[in-house]
Write a protein that holds these residues in place. Structure first.
Motif, PDB file in Angstrom:
ATOM      1  N   ILE A  30       0.851  -1.198   0.000  1.00 46.55           N
ATOM      2  CA  ILE A  30       0.000   0.000   0.000  1.00 46.55           C
ATOM      3  C   ILE A  30       0.883   1.244   0.000  1.00 46.55           C
ATOM      4  O   ILE A  30       1.931   1.274   0.653  1.00 46.55           O
ATOM      5  CB  ILE A  30      -0.981  -0.026   1.201  1.00 46.55           C
ATOM      6  CG1 ILE A  30      -2.122   0.965   0.979  1.00 46.55           C
ATOM      7  CG2 ILE A  30      -0.286   0.250   2.518  1.00 46.55           C
ATOM      8  CD1 ILE A  30      -3.333   0.696   1.837  1.00 46.55           C
ATOM      9  N   GLY A  31       0.500   2.235  -0.788  1.00 45.47           N
ATOM     10  CA  GLY A  31       1.290   3.464  -0.902  1.00 45.47           C
ATOM     11  C   GLY A  31       0.744   4.542   0.012  1.00 45.47           C
ATOM     12  O   GLY A  31      -0.464   4.677   0.171  1.00 45.47           O
ATOM     13  N   LEU A  32       1.653   5.277   0.619  1.00 44.01           N
ATOM     14  CA  LEU A  32       1.265   6.392   1.493  1.00 44.01           C
ATOM     15  C   LEU A  32       1.681   7.674   0.772  1.00 44.01           C
ATOM     16  O   LEU A  32       2.865   7.907   0.557  1.00 44.01           O
ATOM     17  CB  LEU A  32       1.993   6.245   2.833  1.00 44.01           C
ATOM     18  CG  LEU A  32       1.615   7.173   3.972  1.00 44.01           C
ATOM     19  CD1 LEU A  32       0.136   7.077   4.306  1.00 44.01           C
ATOM     20  CD2 LEU A  32       2.433   6.841   5.208  1.00 44.01           C
ATOM     21  N   LEU A  33       0.678   8.467   0.390  1.00 40.98           N
ATOM     22  CA  LEU A  33       0.964   9.677  -0.398  1.00 40.98           C
ATOM     23  C   LEU A  33       0.497  10.923   0.332  1.00 40.98           C
ATOM     24  O   LEU A  33      -0.477  10.889   1.068  1.00 40.98           O
ATOM     25  CB  LEU A  33       0.213   9.613  -1.726  1.00 40.98           C
ATOM     26  CG  LEU A  33       0.618   8.570  -2.748  1.00 40.98           C
ATOM     27  CD1 LEU A  33      -0.251   8.735  -3.987  1.00 40.98           C
ATOM     28  CD2 LEU A  33       2.066   8.728  -3.110  1.00 40.98           C
ATOM     29  N   ILE A 190       7.469   9.733  -5.770  1.00 37.23           N
ATOM     30  CA  ILE A 190       7.394   9.398  -7.196  1.00 37.23           C
ATOM     31  C   ILE A 190       6.093   8.636  -7.421  1.00 37.23           C
ATOM     32  O   ILE A 190       5.983   7.441  -7.101  1.00 37.23           O
ATOM     33  CB  ILE A 190       8.617   8.563  -7.617  1.00 37.23           C
ATOM     34  CG1 ILE A 190       9.897   9.276  -7.176  1.00 37.23           C
ATOM     35  CG2 ILE A 190       8.618   8.312  -9.109  1.00 37.23           C
ATOM     36  CD1 ILE A 190      11.123   8.415  -7.206  1.00 37.23           C
ATOM     37  N   LEU A 191       5.094   9.351  -7.965  1.00 35.54           N
ATOM     38  CA  LEU A 191       3.767   8.764  -8.025  1.00 35.54           C
ATOM     39  C   LEU A 191       3.691   7.601  -9.006  1.00 35.54           C
ATOM     40  O   LEU A 191       2.950   6.645  -8.790  1.00 35.54           O
ATOM     41  CB  LEU A 191       2.740   9.842  -8.389  1.00 35.54           C
ATOM     42  CG  LEU A 191       2.679  10.991  -7.373  1.00 35.54           C
ATOM     43  CD1 LEU A 191       1.622  11.990  -7.769  1.00 35.54           C
ATOM     44  CD2 LEU A 191       2.386  10.470  -5.982  1.00 35.54           C
ATOM     45  N   SER A 192       4.487   7.676 -10.076  1.00 32.70           N
ATOM     46  CA  SER A 192       4.450   6.568 -11.043  1.00 32.70           C
ATOM     47  C   SER A 192       4.960   5.290 -10.357  1.00 32.70           C
ATOM     48  O   SER A 192       4.483   4.190 -10.631  1.00 32.70           O
ATOM     49  CB  SER A 192       5.326   6.897 -12.245  1.00 32.70           C
ATOM     50  OG  SER A 192       6.652   7.111 -11.820  1.00 32.70           O
ATOM     51  N   GLU A 193       5.920   5.477  -9.451  1.00 30.13           N
ATOM     52  CA  GLU A 193       6.469   4.329  -8.723  1.00 30.13           C
ATOM     53  C   GLU A 193       5.407   3.721  -7.809  1.00 30.13           C
ATOM     54  O   GLU A 193       5.250   2.502  -7.735  1.00 30.13           O
ATOM     55  CB  GLU A 193       7.654   4.825  -7.888  1.00 30.13           C
ATOM     56  CG  GLU A 193       8.363   3.773  -7.103  1.00 30.13           C
ATOM     57  CD  GLU A 193       9.624   4.361  -6.476  1.00 30.13           C
ATOM     58  OE1 GLU A 193      10.683   4.183  -7.069  1.00 30.13           O
ATOM     59  OE2 GLU A 193       9.539   4.995  -5.418  1.00 30.13           O
TER      60      GLU A 193
END
Lengths: 315, 250
Positions: A30-33, A190-193
């Motif tokens: 899960i990504g934390l943005l 890096i949102l694409s990542e």
């Protein structure tokens, strides 16, 4: 695996987090943005048991983080980009030390250090002093210490920041491999990542949770219509823009010029419009060849920026 | 076992640092200088053989070693927690399954081991003495060294506490030296305070409590004082480490 319930954290009058809730399933990445100062670091610090929340609860692997911090830390690997590792130590000695304090599995700290060095491509750097390594290799050492004892949960804060593209690719591949057996919470600018590695993302801003969902679902929910890219070939130099723009539900049309034997257009249509059907009917009626029809995906970047812009708008 | 690993890492860090060897050199040079001058003085005043080595030499030499310790120990303690905070490694350390008390114990014991290395160097002077005049009269030295060790523990715990308050090593070092000097001067102000106040100050003084040890007398009250002093500052350091829970800093 991770259950965050209504977590708030205040430092005096500063509210770093306000009633944040989410859960992460076992084996999920899960990504934390969030922009700078959103509360990502505070969230990571709470998950790593560096500090407890002011209110709310965090359960990791079924254990209450406030009561069983030691047991949780034994099952967690934590990587922080901004933190340097003891610069005066040698790579192997440092990893043996980490394996020792984490209670290395059978085989002892030496074997465990050798395993993570191999995993992170540090075998040939074992005797080097950490402070003398390049930024990329220091990142690898940071990642290697997080992987000691095969943790069930990995908290990775900007693991690819400041390293060269070749190493970025290797580290991403490593994270994908680790996700086979660990739950990963991954923070990156890096949102694409993030969209490449994570199935779901958590977006926080000014300490508040904005959304938790897949990038696709978030993009669709934020879009006020649907976008398509079409390439149409018309015999005899027929006018294309006029009939395309007149299709039911079309809000805007952008001519992108000649392409692949036809002419390309970007079409924005209302969400409820059945553009594919209308376009096929139109092409059949006028004898056009429909070379391409593709829906436009919302990138995570678009979604993220839209979400922040919506937050800034006065209600 | 975890404390041992932390201790080993910390001691390794001392031994890998040129600064430690600088401190060790200063300590040994100053202690050698004081031993030489005290020995010369002892020979001068003892030409009739009125004074034994304990009161004439060792007591004086240990008193001078106190002073050398006061000057050099801040250089040992200033990095212990301040450096971890500066580098951010403290956050990394707390992400491992370690209690704060284990981290503190590892650091304190490493500081103590470094001090023991320094004190062990000063034993060379007694070996020189023993080579010329034999081992007779050297027994009270153990009490003297015990006193210095207890003083060292107290100073280390105080220095560790000050190191936990800042991430700037220079500030930690200077502040520690300032506090040590304060303890040194604590009983020098008889004219500024009443007799009862001076009596309390003497009881609180770290450095004046050692006279008994230096004469070969171990008083349990003095031992208890040093142990309590050390325990108090270690406890305070633990409390400072816990401030990360609400301060939101490293």
């Amino acid at each position: 695996m991770i259950q965050v319930d209504s977590v708030s954290k205040s430092f005096g009058s500063v509210h770093a987090l306000r009633r944040v809730s989410f859960s992460v399933e076992q084996g999920e990445v899960i990504g934390l943005l969030g922009p700078n100062g959103a509360g990502k670091t505070t969230m990571m610090r709470i998950l790593s048991c560096f500090m407890p929340p002011s209110s709310g609860s965090v359960r990791i692997a079924g254990l209450d983080a406030a009561r069983h911090s030691l047991a949780i830390r034994a099952r967690t690997g934590y990587f922080l980009e901004r933190v340097s590792i003891y610069p005066d130590m040698r790579v192997a000695s440092f990893l043996e030390f980490v394996a020792g304090v984490k209670g290395a599995p059978a085989g002892g700290p030496k074997k465990e250090a050798a395993r993570v060095m191999e995993l992170c491509g540090l075998g040939h750097m074992a005797k080097r002093i950490i402070g003398n390594l390049s930024k990329g290799y220091q990142q690898r050492v940071g990642l290697a210490q997080a992987l000691v004892n095969q943790p069930d949960i990995l908290l990775l804060d900007e693991p690819t920041a400041g390293i060269d593209p070749e190493q970025v690719v290797e580290i991403r591949a490593l994270i994908k491999e680790l996700a086979q057996r660990s739950t990963v919470v991954f923070s990156s600018h890096i949102l694409s990542e993030v969209s490449q590695l994570c199935r779901r993302v958590i977006i926080i801003n000014r300490g508040e949770l904005l959304a938790v969902d897949t990038p696709q679902a978030l993009g669709a929910a934020l879009a006020d219509g649907r976008g398509f890219r079409v390439v149409v070939e018309a015999p005899g130099g027929q006018d294309l823009a006029g009939p395309l723009g007149a299709m039911p539900g079309v809000r805007s049309l952008e001519d992108q010029g000649e392409e692949a034997g036809g002419r390309a257009f970007l079409i924005q249509a209302a969400r409820e419009a059945d553009l594919a059907r209308s376009l096929c009917a139109l092409a059949f009626e006028r004898g056009w060849v429909l070379r391409r029809l593709e829906p436009l995906e919302h990138s995570l970047e678009d979604t993220f920026l839209k979400m922040l812009a919506r937050e800034k708008r006065p209600s | 076992m975890k404390v041992y690993r932390l201790f080993r890492r910390e001691l390794g860090s001392y031994l890998a640092s040129p600064a430690f060897y600088g401190v060790l050199t200063i300590f040994l040079l100053l202690s050698g200088y004081f031993f030489f001058t005290d020995l010369s003085f002892y020979n001068t005043i003892n030409f009739k053989g009125d004074y034994g080595p304990v009161e004439g030499l060792w007591s004086r030499y240990f008193s001078d070693l106190r002073f050398v310790m006061m000057l050099t120990l801040p250089l040992l303690t200033m990095r212990l927690l301040a450096e971890e905070k500066k580098l951010g490694t403290f956050e990394l350390l707390t992400s491992y399954p370690l209690r704060d008390s284990e981290i503190l114990a590892g650091k304190f014991l490493a500081g103590l081991a470094a001090l023991l290395l320094m004190l062990a160097g000063s034993l060379a002077h007694f070996l020189v003495w023993a080579a010329f005049w034999g081992t007779q009269g050297l027994q009270p030295l153990w009490a003297g060294y015990l006193g210095l060790l207890l003083l060292g523990c107290a100073l280390l715990s105080c220095g560790l506490f000050i190191s936990s308050l800042t991430e700037n090593q220079a500030i930690a070092g200077l502040a520690t030296l300032g506090v040590f000097v304060f303890f040194w001067f604590l009983t020098w102000n008889e004219l500024m305070a009443s007799e009862s106040v001076v009596r309390v100050l003497v009881r609180l003084s770290l450095f004046d409590r050692l006279q008994g040890f230096f004469k070969g007398v171990i008083d349990t009250k003095d031992v208890a004082f040093f142990v309590l002093f050390c325990g108090l500052f270690l406890y305070l350091t633990l409390r400072v480490m816990e401030t990360r829970f609400w301060r939101g800093q490293k």
